[in-house]
Design an enzyme around this catalytic site. Structure first.
Site, PDB file in Angstrom:
ATOM      1  N   SER A 198       0.682  -1.366  -0.206  1.00  0.00           N
ATOM      2  CA  SER A 198       0.068   0.092   0.002  1.00  0.00           C
ATOM      3  C   SER A 198       1.018   1.249  -0.087  1.00  0.00           C
ATOM      4  CB  SER A 198      -0.979  -0.029   1.153  1.00  0.00           C
ATOM      5  OG  SER A 198      -1.861   0.945   1.472  1.00  0.00           O
ATOM      6  N   GLU A 336      -9.103  -5.147  -5.069  1.00  0.00           N
ATOM      7  CA  GLU A 336      -8.536  -4.042  -4.190  1.00  0.00           C
ATOM      8  C   GLU A 336      -9.635  -3.343  -3.409  1.00  0.00           C
ATOM      9  OE1 GLU A 336      -5.375  -3.596  -3.199  1.00  0.00           O
ATOM     10  OE2 GLU A 336      -4.398  -5.054  -4.323  1.00  0.00           O
ATOM     11  N   HIS A 429      -8.114  -5.392  -0.612  1.00  0.00           N
ATOM     12  CA  HIS A 429      -6.746  -4.546  -0.226  1.00  0.00           C
ATOM     13  C   HIS A 429      -6.120  -5.213   0.956  1.00  0.00           C
ATOM     14  CE1 HIS A 429      -3.730  -1.457  -0.500  1.00  0.00           C
ATOM     15  NE2 HIS A 429      -4.239  -0.952   0.726  1.00  0.00           N
TER      16      HIS A 429
END
Length: 519
Positions: A198, A336, A429
């Site tokens: 991330s 995601e 995610h």
């Protein structure tokens, strides 16, 4: 012959003593730069201050200041935090390295939107990587939020200089520390892999385009990188100005009686440097909450193309071959965007936000996007649209460009336990982190696998971790994972049974290329 590492290690600054922990030796909370406090707030990291005697390195250093409640929450309230946060941790196998060069080194950069997180998170400890006996593992804290990722350099004066890209500068300083000191821990400074997820993956791709980081790492891994989230000085200056106004309304400068009068540069500097860290965190929360609607698809806390540390946008560096030509693993999870809803609704999922993003293109490119995501702007694929916009397409663009100059290996993580699929989250995610770092017994992971899928999830993490370790050792993953290159774009799909696909989701890729031809 006993080649196990000594608990006492001499590093830049002095002597530190670690602890033995179940097959590993750990040294934690080692300063890698001077405390960025007082006159050093908003300044580039300075050389670490030396200490006398032996420094205990048993506990993690304080996390960077961050919020404990609200839309963007970070560490637990009982975790120590403060501006004196520039510390690094090293974990090595207790057996040491048979190779005289030392073991490969994996340096993890934690995520958290550049506003939350710390090196004490499970990903920062890396025990399962180290217990393989194949690597030395490093993690570190860096400045977050307004103290690390808002650019106040427009207010810099000769009397009170202010630098840009402070969190990124911290990361470069940490990598320099590794280069200078890691041999003492049994690591090979010539085989450093930097990796993150991330925001940590954004840090990786940005470091690859940062000239001062050249030679500090030999390979890179970027998991779910919002790689395009690096902005111009003009955009960053607008956020800085908005932040100053938020801060002013909250605490106000004592030197002006008119709350609406424009602040001078000196008054602004006094406001920023005199505010308590908690006030800076609170003001940043307000700015973060506004940003998704004011500028859909952008993230106000991000690196800046400042012309100095970051001379050009990373996407330009990848396109022109001026990024560091190191082997790269990069990829995303299957879906995601599904986790970004409710309290953390920060992606372009609403009709207004989606229409703003679509407004960047001409009618033909917008039509391609609608064909790829039927029902937009208000249909059921909004989560996929937003996740692909923020994470998947930027990763594809990085892979496509970097593969022209260096080896690239692209993946997609598709494994999701049954409960995650039932909830409509699928492989969202951050999910792969629980598999990669062997966290199936953590409370959240136990909940996720409570309806089944634990074995498949754990097995996928083992294969992924083995590939990461192999990459750290030799600069290439397992033999059955081919390089990514145009036009085939061969991609490893990590699933119950792994497979290789050529250019998966090609229609989506072509639509995004038409709508958003990145820098």
């Amino acid at each position: 012959m006993d080649n196990s590492p000594s608990l006492d290690v001499r590093v830049t600054g002095g002597l530190v003593r670690g602890t033995r922990e179940g097959g590993t030796v750990a040294w934690r909370g080692i300063p890698y730069a001077a405390p960025p406090v007082g006159r050093l707030r908003f300044r580039s990291p300075r050389r670490v201050l030396a200490w006398r005697g032996r420094r205990d390195a048993e506990t993690f250093g304080p996390a960077a200041p961050q919020a404990h409640k609200g839309q963007f929450t970070g560490i637990d309230p009982d975790v120590p935090s403060g501006e004196d946060c520039l510390t690094i941790n090293v974990v090595a196998p207790s057996s040491g390295a048979a190779d005289p060069r030392g073991l490969p080194v994996m340096v993890f950069i934690h995520g958290g939107g550049y506003s939350t997180g710390s090196s004490r998170d499970f990903s920062g400890q890396g025990r399962n990587f180290v217990r393989s006996g194949r690597v030395v593992y490093v993690s570190f804290n860096y400045r977050l939020g307004a103290l690390g990722y808002l650019d106040f350099s427009r207010y810099s004066t000769r009397r009170r200089p202010i630098d840009s890209n402070l969190g990124l500068r911290d990361q470069v300083a940490a990598l320099r520390w590794v280069s200078r000191n890691i041999r003492a821990f049994g690591g090979d400074p010539g085989r450093v892999t930097v990796f993150g997820e991330s925001a940590g993956a954004n840090a990786v791709t940005t470091l690859m385009a940062t000239p001062s980081a050249r030679g500090l790492f030999a390979r890179a891994i970027a998991q779910s990188a919002p790689a395009n989230a690096v902005y111009s000085r003009e955009r960053a200056a607008a956020w800085a100005e908005e932040f100053v106004e938020i801060l002013r309304r909250r605490i106000g400068p004592a030197s002006t009686s008119d709350p609406d009068a424009p602040l001078s540069v000196d008054q602004t500097v006094a406001l920023l440097t005199g505010a308590d860290a908690s006030e800076l965190v609170s003001a940043a929360l307000v700015l973060q909450a506004r940003t998704p609607d004011e500028t859909p698809g952008l993230f106000c806390l991000a690196p800046v193309v400042d012309g100095r540390l970051v001379p050009r946008h990373p996407m330009v560096a990848f396109r022109t071959g001026t990024a560091h030509r190191v082997p790269l693993i990069i990829g995303t999870n299957d879906r995601e965007g599904t986790i970004f809803r409710g309290r953390i609704d920060i992606l372009p999922r609403s009709i207004l936000r989606i229409e703003t993003v679509l407004g960047n293109g001409d009618p033909e490119s917008r039509a391609l996007i609608v064909q790829a995501y039927p029902g937009l702007p208000g249909g059921g694929l909004t989560a996929d649209f937003s996740g692909d916009y923020a994470f998947w397409y930027p990763c594809v663009a990085v892979a496509e460009r970097h593969s022209r100059y260096a080896p690239v290996y692209f993946y997609r993580f598709d494994v999701a336990p049954r409960l995650m699929r039932w909830a409509g989250l699928d492989a969202t995610h951050g999910l792969e982190m629980f598999a990669l770092f062997e966290q199936a017994d953590a409370r959240l992971a136990r909940t996720m696998t409570s309806l089944g899928g634990r074995r498949v999830f754990t097995s996928a993490g083992e294969r992924m971790r083995d590939a990461w370790l192999q990459f750290a050792e030799v600069g290439a993953p397992l033999e059955d994972w081919p390089r990514y290159a145009e036009p085939e774009r061969l991609t490893l799909i990590i699933a119950e049974h792994d497979r290789i696909e050529s250019d998966p989701r090609a229609a989506r890729r072509q639509a995004w290329t038409a709508l958003l031809p990145l820098a």
